[in-house]
Design an enzyme around this catalytic site. Structure first.
Site, PDB file in Angstrom:
ATOM      1  N   ASP A   1       0.865  -1.192   0.000  1.00 47.15           N
ATOM      2  CA  ASP A   1       0.000   0.000   0.000  1.00 47.15           C
ATOM      3  C   ASP A   1       0.898   1.237   0.000  1.00 47.15           C
ATOM      4  O   ASP A   1       2.036   1.157  -0.443  1.00 47.15           O
ATOM      5  CB  ASP A   1      -0.959  -0.057   1.201  1.00 47.15           C
ATOM      6  CG  ASP A   1      -2.272   0.663   0.922  1.00 47.15           C
ATOM      7  OD1 ASP A   1      -2.227   1.770   0.353  1.00 47.15           O
ATOM      8  OD2 ASP A   1      -3.347   0.134   1.244  1.00 47.15           O
TER       9      ASP A   1
ATOM     10  N   HIS B   1       2.255   2.029  -3.151  1.00 42.44           N
ATOM     11  CA  HIS B   1       1.341   2.967  -3.799  1.00 42.44           C
ATOM     12  C   HIS B   1       1.863   4.396  -3.768  1.00 42.44           C
ATOM     13  O   HIS B   1       1.144   5.330  -4.081  1.00 42.44           O
ATOM     14  CB  HIS B   1      -0.047   2.877  -3.169  1.00 42.44           C
ATOM     15  CG  HIS B   1      -0.713   1.544  -3.392  1.00 42.44           C
ATOM     16  ND1 HIS B   1      -1.988   1.260  -2.979  1.00 42.44           N
ATOM     17  CD2 HIS B   1      -0.257   0.407  -3.995  1.00 42.44           C
ATOM     18  CE1 HIS B   1      -2.303   0.008  -3.307  1.00 42.44           C
ATOM     19  NE2 HIS B   1      -1.273  -0.531  -3.923  1.00 42.44           N
TER      20      HIS B   1
END
Ligand SMILES: *[C@@H]1O[C@H](CO)[C@@H](O)[C@H](O)[C@H]1NC(C)=O
Ligand SMILES: *[C@@H]1O[C@H](CO)[C@@H](O)[C@H](O)[C@H]1NC(C)=O
Ligand SMILES: *[C@@H]1O[C@H](CO)[C@@H](O)[C@H](O)[C@H]1NC(C)=O
Length: 405
Positions: A229, A252
């Site tokens: 993430d 991310h």
């Protein structure tokens, strides 16, 4: 046994404990001296807590909780609470701390956390040691990747929470395989994170590297973060955050947001990200806000960033919605202003290398872009810049120009 013998034995035992606890240093609180076994199988939580309590209630010197090297400690969910008696307390992790590898252990515990420090001032977590969340059991039952699994879970433990801390630091520690977020910082004022290594697979669900919420005066430097993430995500009520020399990937990217999900008044300002490098991440520098949110994100600087095959190197999404197209257009929005993008090079894996997608009702203002050179990671492919309701000035930006006056 007569009384003299008893006194003698107690004296012997206590002087022995004092001697072994201290290793010649009365400030040292080694978990092995408080009953920790360190075989990687025995639950050492209680010993950790007792060592912490002893260190935290020491009245002089700089107490130091010692997690010795070349040893693996299995620790169940625990909270180390302050305030402590001294201005500074060291928590030195030289060995490895592992979490229980089965989610079932959390049935009797708060599933949002594993290790936490709460309300401590002057906490110094240092070491060269490792914090291993053994998250695979959680990932395998996560609703994100296994929505059809009966009893799938959305919430999984954060490996390390730093809650309500003041003037503290976290350095030299390695984190791996957290069930969810690796490090959560909430309600802190004054925290330095330096030389931290975070490594989890790119396909592990919701494993943010560092998530910051309701905190100010934070510095994150010289760290390498790879996860499933955001490498670093900056949540609501945050200010004066300085991030430099961070390597991100997989992951991310470095993200401000998502903000304003519950329609709250967002307050995020003075965020600087410098000298960061992104490798194979979905985003580089991202700001994402929900349309139902209010408030502001302002005075943000992204400078000297390098992108290596990044999907969305520069992105603002002011219409963020967890399900694409499912959020109706609103008259509200979080005001994004005074954002500087300066000195960037690298490659994008998608056509839109710069995507500033602001809302019609609350456009972005005071955006500045300077000295940016982005190209496609494939030979001969063009990249473009898109600016929707994004106003400001730019010089030397490729692809571009796209900002509105
Ligand atoms: C506590 O940590 C600081 C910073 O790492 C270090 O300089 C100091 O020597 C440590 N003190 C003790 C007693 O371990
Ligand atoms: C942190 O500092 C603030 C202001 O100086 C104080 O009110 C608060 O109690 C401190 N928190 C802790 C955990 O010591
Ligand atoms: C901008 O956001 C809107 C609303 O979410 C979306 O429909 C549109 O595709 C986005 N445009 C770009 C270029 O990403």
């Amino acid at each position: 046994m007569d009384i003299f013998a008893l006194v003698f034995i107690i004296g012997l035992v206590s002087s022995n404990i004092a001697w072994s606890n201290a290793e010649g240093n009365p400030d040292s609180f080694n978990v092995l001296d408080y009953g920790a076994v360190g075989d990687g199988n025995t639950d050492d939580s209680k010993a950790f807590l007792v060592a912490w309590k002893a260190a935290c209630s020491a009245e002089t010197g700089t107490p130091e909780v010692v997690i010795p090297e070349e040893t693996t400690f299995l620790v169940y969910p625990i909270i180390f609470t302050g305030p402590c008696m001294t201005d500074t307390i060291n928590f030195t992790i030289s060995g490895t701390i592992i979490a229980p590898n089965s989610p079932s252990v959390w049935e009797k515990h708060d599933a949002s956390q594993w290790l936490a420090f709460s309300g401590v001032t002057g906490l110094i977590v240092d070491g060269m040691g490792m914090i291993d969340g053994q998250g695979k059991g959680w990932w395998d039952q996560s609703c994100k990747y296994h929505p059809d699994l009966e009893g799938c879970t959305k919430l999984a433990p954060t490996s390390l929470k730093l809650l309500s801390c003041n003037e503290s630091s976290l350095s030299n520690i390695r984190f791996t395989n957290s069930p969810q977020t690796h490090v959560l910082v909430r309600g802190c004022n004054g925290l330095k994170v330096d030389n931290v290594l975070i490594q989890s697979p790119g396909n592990s669900p919701n494993t943010d590297g560092v998530h910051i919420h309701a905190s100010r005066n934070l510095v994150i430097t010289n760290s390498k973060i790879g996860s499933g993430d955001d490498c670093i995500s900056i949540g609501d009520y945050t200010s004066n955050i300085y991030i430099a020399h961070v390597e991100c990937g997989p992951g991310h990217g470095i993200s401000i947001g998502s903000l304003g999900k519950g329609g709250n008044f967002v307050q995020v300002e003075n965020i600087e990200v410098r000298n960061a490098c992104f490798k194979g991440t979905t985003n580089g520098a991202r700001i994402k806000t929900w349309q139902v949110g209010k408030g502001f994100v302002r005075k943000v600087t992204f400078e000297n960033l390098e992108f290596n095959s990044v999907k969305n190197p520069l992105i603002i999404d002011q219409n963020y919605c967890n399900i694409r197209g499912a959020c109706k257009e609103q008259s509200t929005g979080v005001q994004i202003s005074n954002v500087i993008y300066k000195g960037m090079v690298g490659t994008s894996t998608t056509e839109i290398a710069i995507n500033l997608n602001c809302s019609r009702s609350v456009p972005c203002h005071g955006i500045s872009m300077e000295s940016i050179q982005l190209k496609s990671d494939r030979d001969g492919k063009e990249v473009t810049a898109t600016c929707i309701h994004a106003h400001g000035q730019e010089t030397g930006v490729v692809p571009g120009p796209c900002l509105h006056d």
